[in-house]
Design a protein around this motif. Sequence first.
Motif, PDB file in Angstrom:
ATOM      1  N   ARG A 220       0.836  -1.187   0.000  1.00  0.00           N
ATOM      2  CA  ARG A 220       0.000   0.000   0.000  1.00  0.00           C
ATOM      3  C   ARG A 220       0.880   1.249   0.000  1.00  0.00           C
ATOM      4  O   ARG A 220       1.718   1.424   0.861  1.00  0.00           O
ATOM      5  N   ARG A 221       0.646   2.092  -0.966  1.00  0.00           N
ATOM      6  CA  ARG A 221       1.367   3.364  -0.991  1.00  0.00           C
ATOM      7  C   ARG A 221       0.697   4.385  -0.098  1.00  0.00           C
ATOM      8  O   ARG A 221       1.311   5.348   0.329  1.00  0.00           O
ATOM      9  N   TYR A 222      -0.610   4.209   0.162  1.00  0.00           N
ATOM     10  CA  TYR A 222      -1.364   5.216   0.895  1.00  0.00           C
ATOM     11  C   TYR A 222      -1.689   4.717   2.301  1.00  0.00           C
ATOM     12  O   TYR A 222      -1.930   3.541   2.517  1.00  0.00           O
ATOM     13  N   ARG A 223      -1.719   5.649   3.253  1.00  0.00           N
ATOM     14  CA  ARG A 223      -2.115   5.270   4.604  1.00  0.00           C
ATOM     15  C   ARG A 223      -3.638   5.123   4.659  1.00  0.00           C
ATOM     16  O   ARG A 223      -4.364   5.788   3.932  1.00  0.00           O
ATOM     17  N   CYS A 224      -4.102   4.262   5.532  1.00  0.00           N
ATOM     18  CA  CYS A 224      -5.524   3.918   5.573  1.00  0.00           C
ATOM     19  C   CYS A 224      -6.371   5.067   6.116  1.00  0.00           C
ATOM     20  O   CYS A 224      -6.201   5.499   7.265  1.00  0.00           O
ATOM     21  N   HIS A 225      -7.290   5.524   5.304  1.00  0.00           N
ATOM     22  CA  HIS A 225      -8.149   6.657   5.681  1.00  0.00           C
ATOM     23  C   HIS A 225      -9.100   6.315   6.807  1.00  0.00           C
ATOM     24  O   HIS A 225      -9.535   7.194   7.552  1.00  0.00           O
ATOM     25  N   TYR A 226      -9.455   5.023   6.961  1.00  0.00           N
ATOM     26  CA  TYR A 226     -10.366   4.637   8.031  1.00  0.00           C
ATOM     27  C   TYR A 226      -9.849   5.097   9.399  1.00  0.00           C
ATOM     28  O   TYR A 226     -10.634   5.413  10.289  1.00  0.00           O
ATOM     29  N   LEU A 227      -8.544   5.098   9.567  1.00  0.00           N
ATOM     30  CA  LEU A 227      -7.952   5.406  10.872  1.00  0.00           C
ATOM     31  C   LEU A 227      -8.049   6.876  11.233  1.00  0.00           C
ATOM     32  O   LEU A 227      -7.888   7.246  12.400  1.00  0.00           O
ATOM     33  N   TRP A 228      -8.335   7.726  10.224  1.00  0.00           N
ATOM     34  CA  TRP A 228      -8.416   9.172  10.479  1.00  0.00           C
ATOM     35  C   TRP A 228      -9.838   9.735  10.336  1.00  0.00           C
ATOM     36  O   TRP A 228     -10.092  10.834  10.782  1.00  0.00           O
ATOM     37  N   ARG A 229     -10.748   8.990   9.711  1.00  0.00           N
ATOM     38  CA  ARG A 229     -12.108   9.529   9.542  1.00  0.00           C
ATOM     39  C   ARG A 229     -13.206   8.538   9.926  1.00  0.00           C
ATOM     40  O   ARG A 229     -14.347   8.893  10.091  1.00  0.00           O
ATOM     41  N   GLY A 230     -12.883   7.264  10.060  1.00  0.00           N
ATOM     42  CA  GLY A 230     -13.879   6.230  10.250  1.00  0.00           C
ATOM     43  C   GLY A 230     -14.257   5.635   8.902  1.00  0.00           C
ATOM     44  O   GLY A 230     -13.711   6.034   7.875  1.00  0.00           O
ATOM     45  N   PRO A 231     -15.162   4.667   8.883  1.00  0.00           N
ATOM     46  CA  PRO A 231     -16.037   4.274   9.999  1.00  0.00           C
ATOM     47  C   PRO A 231     -15.391   3.344  11.011  1.00  0.00           C
ATOM     48  O   PRO A 231     -14.633   2.460  10.654  1.00  0.00           O
ATOM     49  N   LEU A 232     -15.746   3.594  12.290  1.00  0.00           N
ATOM     50  CA  LEU A 232     -15.532   2.586  13.314  1.00  0.00           C
ATOM     51  C   LEU A 232     -16.625   1.530  13.159  1.00  0.00           C
ATOM     52  O   LEU A 232     -17.738   1.841  12.728  1.00  0.00           O
TER      53      LEU A 232
END
Length: 359
Positions: A220-232
Amino acid sequence: MSALNRLRLLWGYLTRKSELSGSPVEYIVETTAKCNLYCPMCPRESHPQPKADMDDQTFQRLVYQVAGTAEHMMLVGLGEPLLDPKIFDRITLCAQNGISTLLSTNGTLLDEATARRLLESPLEQLTLSTDGITKETFEYYRRGARFEQVQANFLRLARLKHQNKSRLHLTVQMVLMDGNRQEVGEFLRFWKSVPGIDQVRIKQDETDLLQPGNPTSTARRYRCHYLWRGPLYVRHNGDVYPCCQAYMLDAPPLGNLAHKSIHELWNSPTMKELRALHAAGRGEQVDMCRRCRAPMPHPALVIGSLLLHSRTVRRWLPRIERLVYFSRLGHRLLQVPRLDPSVPRELVQLQTRDRAGSR
């Protein structure tokens, strides 16, 4: 308050913060673990579920804690939402607290009375899940359902919506798999021609259940957006997970709503460690992240998702996905996981408690 919260999350994402001053904008909430179908690609086949619903206290605690910052709740997990006897009460409670809602249904229980009730409710988005345009394909993937009945239920709902000029946003969804790829063209042509249907979505299969021999380590070149915006992800028993994939990938929960607030769990040691690893480009060293098949949006898309209300983001998602599947440009915007033999063997051990200790 909602816009300010998104800006706080955006700042945390841009500056790669591990501790965030904002709260998640989206949640996936499993109000019931019950289902009436057996689908070979569903995580229920590898993670057996109890016949249980989320209790009122847990759901109300969640809604009241996140009111003011939460923008969108998907009231669906590993169960069929229409089997939840209190689903309409839950939709109403969310609306009263400024939270838009989405349901996804297999359509077996969508009789005329239920269809009319959905159209009269404050529900904003409904996904109609059907994984084939022919009887043979549909009934292979949706075992226990009758093709003719489900299609008739979906068509009646679309007709009633069109006649009543309802604002409920209807999406028909197919999960793309080897057995239905040849039906994509006909699926799109048929459902796009139905008045009342707003979108047709072709969704990537994010499980490995139909390809158990396929390794799924990802680069993965990109960091996971879930960790900064959700969803939980909130299970019916109140257990909270870092994202919608974590439970299915056998990660332990962050904790339980009976003992910790959402805000404490959002900035728990585990979440901060996950963000730090992803910010450093080491996300694939986390076992669940290494095996995750969820596509990773380009940072430009993540920024856009934090500038816009989650209601709008959810409506645009099918369009972005179509770019991925049907154009070269899409693959630059949404990175699809791929096998990479260079992924490190050494995995990071996160500071999580076992499942029993979190409840």
